[in-house]
Design a protein around this motif. Structure first.
Motif, mmCIF file in Angstrom:
data_model
loop_
_atom_site.group_PDB
_atom_site.id
_atom_site.type_symbol
_atom_site.label_atom_id
_atom_site.label_comp_id
_atom_site.label_asym_id
_atom_site.label_seq_id
_atom_site.Cartn_x
_atom_site.Cartn_y
_atom_site.Cartn_z
ATOM 1 N N GLN A 304 0.790 -1.332 0.083
ATOM 2 C CA GLN A 304 0.047 -0.313 0.161
ATOM 3 C C GLN A 304 0.654 1.422 -0.318
ATOM 4 N N ARG A 308 -0.445 2.725 -4.896
ATOM 5 C CA ARG A 308 -1.711 3.391 -4.676
ATOM 6 C C ARG A 308 -2.986 3.600 -5.786
ATOM 7 N N ASP A 309 -3.180 2.730 -6.916
ATOM 8 C CA ASP A 309 -4.787 1.952 -7.137
ATOM 9 C C ASP A 309 -4.591 0.992 -7.921
ATOM 10 N N THR A 312 -1.708 0.033 -10.484
ATOM 11 C CA THR A 312 -0.592 0.074 -10.093
ATOM 12 C C THR A 312 -0.378 -1.132 -9.448
ATOM 13 N N TYR A 349 -7.517 -3.385 -3.077
ATOM 14 C CA TYR A 349 -7.577 -3.192 -3.787
ATOM 15 C C TYR A 349 -9.080 -3.615 -4.827
#
Length: 421
Positions: A304, A308-309, A312, A349
């Motif tokens: 993490q 960030r997304d 990624t 995620y």
């Protein structure tokens, strides 16, 4: 820390990965000072294989044995030759297309490479292809085995991730076909650059007769995949029906399958199934240890801080899994990575577990074709006598295109989920 050191030390000594996982669990319990955990140890191993979906594994392996012993593989190669054999680089296309058809029955990369190397490489060499290229191409085409259903790796992942086996098998269809098309594109470009030889042309009558001779063999993947897609059977039931279909085709159409072969086929299927199922049982212990030691939480914290997304995260997972896949075989790689990465993917995620499974499997299979180990190259080398290092260099464009497809698949999950949804 003690458990990690013990696991690495045991693995470096050369102990099989399944025993490494079990022994690491024992070391963890001993180091924890909580001997009561030893009572749960056998229960965790048993619970790991206490799954109806795992019955599909020996059945899929048996289908491959019957198909090979019944001459079905050779008929599939002849049918592929009828379609594309006359093109420039025709036998290279045949190699890929035949592997795609065989993949829909066999489901194991290493087994497929071993079988197809014996069939395709001598014929390609006889027609003027470089032996190293022929062996390397067969190794890459063999990676279709664990992607196109049925797939032992998808079954194992389904059990680890607690998702329907049928969903995972269907999820691999589009990526498998797409990879086949990309490989054929690479062959077309290389054929133009290196002037690959063209195969012998067939008359329309010869082409028709070849296709008709091989057509009944396609009933096996049709029965397996069709029954799953239509909802008439789950993966395990479809595998059982597929084994019967393979036996009937081999006995009454190709007439090369004999019932006297069955005991030997069952023995080989049982040995390979026992290896896979022991790994699954060891995975249950390993997952239990990881959760008890809060390893997923620690790894999640690190990931993490970097990703960030979801996109990624998936790209980071690609890098991690390719590295792991270069030194660890497919099923053990699943066992070691899924318990750690899957909770992060789904809970942090919100990645679909079926899409994540397809990406993980393709990554680990591509690792089988990457230095320093490249297990599929070593299998092809053992059968053909080619050099593994040279194979990798000659067929590097296939590695590049497979990795690019993996990135696209990571960014657009629709490619793996379209048929499921």
């Amino acid at each position: 820390m003690v458990t990690s050191a013990a696991f690495v030390a045991i693995m470096l000594v050369g102990v099989p990965i399944g025993l490494c996982l079990c022994l690491a669990g024992i070391v963890y319990i001993a180091a924890s000072g909580n001997p009561v955990l030893f009572q749960s140890y056998p229960l965790q191993m048993f619970s790991g294989v206490d799954s109806y979906g795992l019955i599909a594994i020996p059945l899929f392996i048996l289908i491959g044995e019957i198909m090979n012993g019944g001459g079905i593989t050779r008929r599939i190669v002849e049918m592929a030759m009828a379609f594309v054999g006359a093109l420039r680089g025709g036998l290279a296309y045949v190699n890929v297309l035949a592997n795609m058809f065989v993949a829909s029955i066999l489901g194991s990369a290493t087994a497929q490479v071993a079988i197809m190397s014996q069939i395709m490489v001598p014929e390609m060499e006889r027609q003027g292809y470089d032996k190293t290229f022929a062996a390397g191409l067969t190794a890459y085409a063999g990676m279709l085995g664990p992607i196109i259903p049925p797939s032992v790796m998808f079954v194992v992942y389904s059990v680890l991730a607690q998702v329907p086996v049928s969903d995972m098998l269907i999820s691999g269809i589009i990526p498998g076909v797409l990879l086949t098309v990309l490989f054929c594109t690479i062959i077309a470009v290389m054929g133009f650059v290196y002037n690959f030889p063209s195969g012998a042309r067939m008359t329309p009558r010869e082409r028709l007769m070849t296709v008709l001779r091989a057509l009944p063999t396609l009933s096996i993947p049709v029965v397996i995949v069709g029954s799953i897609l239509t909802g008439l059977a789950n993966a395990t039931e479809a595998a059982a029906v597929g084994a019967i279909a393979a036996a009937l085709v081999g006995r009454y159409w190709t007439r090369e399958f004999r019932f006297s072969q069955v005991p030997e086929m069952l023995l080989r299927s049982g040995i390979y199934s026992a290896i896979v199922l022991f790994l699954v049982a060891a995975a249950a212990v390993f997952s239990w240890i990881l959760i008890f030691g809060k390893v997923p939480q620690e790894v999640a914290g690190w990931i993490q801080s970097v990703a960030r997304d979801p996109v990624t995260f998936m790209l980071l997972v690609n890098v991690i899994l390719i590295i792991i896949g270069t030194v660890i075989d497919g099923v053990p790689g699943l066992i070691m990575t899924v318990p750690i990465l899957l909770p992060i993917a789904t809970e942090v995620y919100h990645v679909d577990p079926r899409h994540f499974g397809v990406v993980v499997v393709i990554n680990l299979v591509l690792g089988l074709l990457s230095p320093p180990v490249g297990l599929c190259f070593f299998v092809a080398a053992a059968v053909t006598g080619a050099k593994p290092g040279k194979m990798f260099m000659v067929t590097l464009p296939f590695f590049v295109i497979a990795f690019l497809m993996l990135i696209i698949l990571s960014v657009w999950p629709t490619l793996s989920l379209a048929l499921v949804n």
